[in-house]
Design an enzyme around this catalytic site. Structure first.
Site, PDB file in Angstrom:
ATOM      1  N   LYS A  18       3.490   8.921   9.135  1.00 32.94           N
ATOM      2  CA  LYS A  18       3.172   8.317  10.429  1.00 32.94           C
ATOM      3  C   LYS A  18       4.082   8.821  11.567  1.00 32.94           C
ATOM      4  CE  LYS A  18       0.403   4.681   8.405  1.00 32.94           C
ATOM      5  NZ  LYS A  18       0.587   4.250   7.020  1.00 32.94           N
ATOM      6  N   ASP A  64       9.398   3.248   0.186  1.00 33.38           N
ATOM      7  CA  ASP A  64       8.297   3.774   0.992  1.00 33.38           C
ATOM      8  C   ASP A  64       8.461   3.322   2.442  1.00 33.38           C
ATOM      9  OD1 ASP A  64       5.937   4.573   2.143  1.00 33.38           O
ATOM     10  OD2 ASP A  64       4.627   3.689   0.611  1.00 33.38           O
ATOM     11  N   TYR A  85       0.852  -1.188   0.000  1.00 39.47           N
ATOM     12  CA  TYR A  85       0.000   0.000   0.000  1.00 39.47           C
ATOM     13  C   TYR A  85       0.886   1.235   0.000  1.00 39.47           C
ATOM     14  CZ  TYR A  85      -3.528   3.410   1.477  1.00 39.47           C
ATOM     15  OH  TYR A  85      -4.373   4.490   1.551  1.00 39.47           O
TER      16      TYR A  85
HETATM   17  C1  PLP Z   1      -0.024   4.647   5.668  1.00 40.07           C
HETATM   18  C2  PLP Z   1       0.800   4.431   4.452  1.00 40.07           C
HETATM   19  C3  PLP Z   1       0.766   5.306   3.354  1.00 40.07           C
HETATM   20  C4  PLP Z   1      -0.235   6.420   3.255  1.00 40.07           C
HETATM   21  O1  PLP Z   1      -0.120   7.371   4.250  1.00 40.07           O
HETATM   22  P1  PLP Z   1      -1.395   8.318   4.590  1.00 40.07           P
HETATM   23  O2  PLP Z   1      -0.840   9.319   5.530  1.00 40.07           O
HETATM   24  O3  PLP Z   1      -2.419   7.418   5.181  1.00 40.07           O
HETATM   25  O4  PLP Z   1      -1.837   8.901   3.298  1.00 40.07           O
HETATM   26  C5  PLP Z   1       1.673   5.130   2.337  1.00 40.07           C
HETATM   27  N1  PLP Z   1       2.557   4.122   2.368  1.00 40.07           N
HETATM   28  C6  PLP Z   1       2.602   3.226   3.380  1.00 40.07           C
HETATM   29  C7  PLP Z   1       3.620   2.137   3.363  1.00 40.07           C
HETATM   30  C8  PLP Z   1       1.715   3.343   4.445  1.00 40.07           C
HETATM   31  O5  PLP Z   1       1.725   2.435   5.432  1.00 40.07           O
END
Ligand code: PLP
Length: 444
Positions: A278, A246, A151
Site C-alpha cells: 500500500k 503484516d 486479512y
Molecule cells: C491489503 C492487504 C494485504 C494484501 O495486499 P494486496 O496488495 O492487496 O495483495 C495483505 N495484508 C494486509 C494487512 C492488507 O491490508
C-alpha cells in the site's frame, strides 16, 4: 474484433458503466471489495482524483475516505509524486534488470524500521506468501497460525476466516483452497492469549510462524489489547517459531514507523519478518518482505527459498513509492493524525445526536466504527460480525449522496490523507448528520 472496439461508444453514467463492467469482469470489478455487495446500489466508476477528492464518470465529486484502501497517504496526485513518476516513465517503463531506485526505496524502509534486507514484490499478497514460505524454509516446519478476521492477501493458506472481503459477502473461507492447505493453517481468535497457549502446547514443534496484522484493520479496526503483540513475540520466540508482522496496511500509515512504532518500538522488541505494501507504492503496485539478513538471505539467489517477479521493483512504482515516503514528513503524520481524530469526533457527535449505539476502534491514525457495540467494543472477529451491520448500508448511501466516498463495507478502516483540508472536512461534517439519521432509522 477491432472494428467493434472502434464503434464502441463509451457509456457516461455510473449505471451504464457498471453494466458494461459486468459484461466483462466477474461482478463488474477486479477486486471484490470495490463492489457494493453489502451496501447495495450502483458502484461509482471513477475517472479522476485530486487531493482529497474523487470524481466519477458523471462528473460528481466526492471527498475520498478510501484513499485507494490506504496507499494515497499524501492525497491524490501529489505534485512531487506525479513529477517523479513522469520522470521515471520518460526514462523507461521496465528494464528487467536492477535499477538504482530499488535500493533507495529499500533504504528508506530500513531507515524507518529495524530490518536488514528488503525484497520488493508487486502485491501484499506476494509479500505475505513469501514471508510464509521463508518461515517454513527457515524452521523446517509446516503449520502457520493466523487470526480470524485478519486479512493477509489471497494466497491459498491464508484465506481461512480472512476478514473484510469475505465478511462483506458472508463467506467463511474460499472455495478452491484444498483441505491440505487449510489444515496447515490454524485459525485462532484475535486478542486471545489462552487460545495461543493451547495451540503452542499442542502443536508447538510444528508451528513455523504466527502471522498477524500489526493492528487488525480488515475486520474494521481492532485495537490489540495491551501487551498482546508482546505476548506474540514471546510465545513465538519460546517455541522457535517466527513472528510475521503484516504491516501492508498499517505500514508508514498508522504512524511514521507503522504500527510497530506504537508497539514493538516502545516495548523494545522486533518481529522476525515484516510485510509492507500500500503506502510504499504510493498508488502503484509495490510491496515488500523484509527482516534480518539471517532469514532474508534464505531467498534465491543466495538461498534455497525461491521467489521471483517479472515486474518486481518496477522503476515507475519505485519512483512513486520513493516520492511518497520522502514526502511523508513528520508534518504529514501530524496532519493525518489530527484529521483522523477530528473525523472521529465529528462522527461520534453525529451518531450520538441521533442516539445510534456504536463504538470506535482505533490503531494510530486509523479507526473504524462498529454499530451496536458500545457495551463491550470489538476485540475479535466474532465481535465484529456480531455488530448491527445493517445500519451501515443506509449510512454509507447518505454519505455518498452528500458527496463523501466511504469504504463500501462496515468491515473497513476509514482512510484520510494529508490533503484532507478544512473544505473537505466541512463537506464531511455536512454529510454526517444525514448519515446518522439514516443509520438510526435502519431496519435489520
Ligand atoms: C491489503 C492487504 C494485504 C494484501 O495486499 P494486496 O496488495 O492487496 O495483495 C495483505 N495484508 C494486509 C494487512 C492488507 O491490508
Amino acid at each position: 474484433m477491432t472494428e467493434n472496439l472502434q464503434n464502441t461508444t463509451f457509456p457516461t453514467t455510473n449505471a451504464e458503466q457498471y453494466e458494461a463492467a459486468r459484461s466483462v469482469m466477474p461482478g463488474g470489478v477486479n477486486s471484490p471489495v470495490r463492489a457494493f455487495g453489502s451496501v447495495g446500489g450502483t458502484p461509482r466508476t471513477m475517472v479522476k482524483a485530486a487531493g482529497p477528492y474523487l470524481t466519477d464518470v458523471e462528473g460528481t465529486e466526492y471527498v475520498d475516505l478510501v484513499c485507494s484502501w490506504g496507499p494515497m497517504l499524501l492525497g491524490h496526485n501529489h505534485p512531487a509524486v506525479v513529477e517523479a513518476v513522469h520522470r521515471a516513465v520518460d526514462a523507461g517503463l521496465s528494464f528487467g534488470a536492477s535499477t538504482p531506485d530499488e535500493a533507495r526505496l529499500g533504504r528508506l524502509i530500513m531507515d524507518r524500521v529495524p530490518v536488514e534486507h528488503v525484497r520488493m514484490v508487486s502485491t501484499g499478497t506476494e509479500a505475505t506468501m513469501t514471508a510464509i514460505r521463508l518461515a517454513r524454509g527457515a524452521t523446517g516446519r509446516n503449520l502457520v497460525v493466523k487470526f480470524a478476521g485478519c486479512y493477509h492477501g489471497h494466497s491459498d493458506g491464508l484465506l481461512a476466516a480472512a476478514g473484510s472481503g469475505l465478511a462483506t459477502q458472508s463467506l467463511p473461507g474460499s472455495a478452491g483452497v484444498t483441505e491440505a492447505q487449510a489444515a496447515e493453517t490454524l485459525v485462532l481468535p484475535y486478542n486471545d492469549r489462552a487460545a495461543l497457549e493451547a495451540a503452542f502446547a499442542q502443536h508447538g514443534e510444528r508451528i513455523a510462524a504466527v502471522i498477524t496484522e500489526a493492528a487488525p484493520c480488515n475486520m474494521g479496526v481492532v485495537t490489540p489489547e495491551d501487551g498482546f503483540n508482546l505476548f506474540l513475540r514471546q510465545i513465538t520466540q519460546d517455541h522457535g517459531a517466527l513472528l510475521i508482522w503484516d504491516e501492508v496496511l498499517t505500514g508508514f500509515r498508522a504512524s511514521d514507523t507503522g504500527y510497530w512504532g506504537l508497539s514493538g518500538r516502545l516495548e523494545g522488541w522486533t518481529p522476525d519478518l515484516w510485510t509492507f505494501g500500500k503506502v510504499i507504492g504510493g498508488g502503484l503496485p509495490t510491496a515488500a518482505v523484509a527482516g534480518r539478513a539471517e532469514h532474508m538471505d534464505l531467498l534465491a539467489p543466495l538461498g534455497p527459498v525461491y521467489q521471483a517477479g517479472t515486474l518486481s521493483g518496477n522503476p515507475v512504482a519505485m519512483a512513486s513509492g520513493l516520492a511518497t515516503l520522502e514526502n511523508a514528513t513528520a508534518e504529514v503524520y501530524e496532519t493525518i493524525g489530527r484529521r483522523s481524530e477530528q473525523l472521529e469526533s465529528m462522527l461520534v457527535d453525529a451518531l450520538n445526536a441521533e442516539g445510534v449505539d456504536h463504538s470506535i476502534q482505533r490503531a494510530g491514525t486509523l479507526f473504524s466504527v462498529a454499530f451496536g457495540t458500545s457495551e463491550n467494543g470489538v476485540h475479535n472477529y466474532a465481535d465484529a460480525q456480531g455488530q448491527e451491520a445493517f445500519r451501515y448500508g443506509p449510512f454509507f448511501h447518505a454519505m455518498l449522496e452528500h458527496g463523501v466516498y466511504l469504504p463500501p463495507s462496515v468491515f473497513e478502516a476509514w482512510f484520510v490523507s494529508a490533503a484532507h483540508d478544512d473544505a473537505a472536512m466541512e463537506r464531511i461534517g455536512a454529510a454526517l448528520p444525514h448519515a446518522a439519521k439514516a443509520a438510526a432509522a435502519a431496519q435489520a
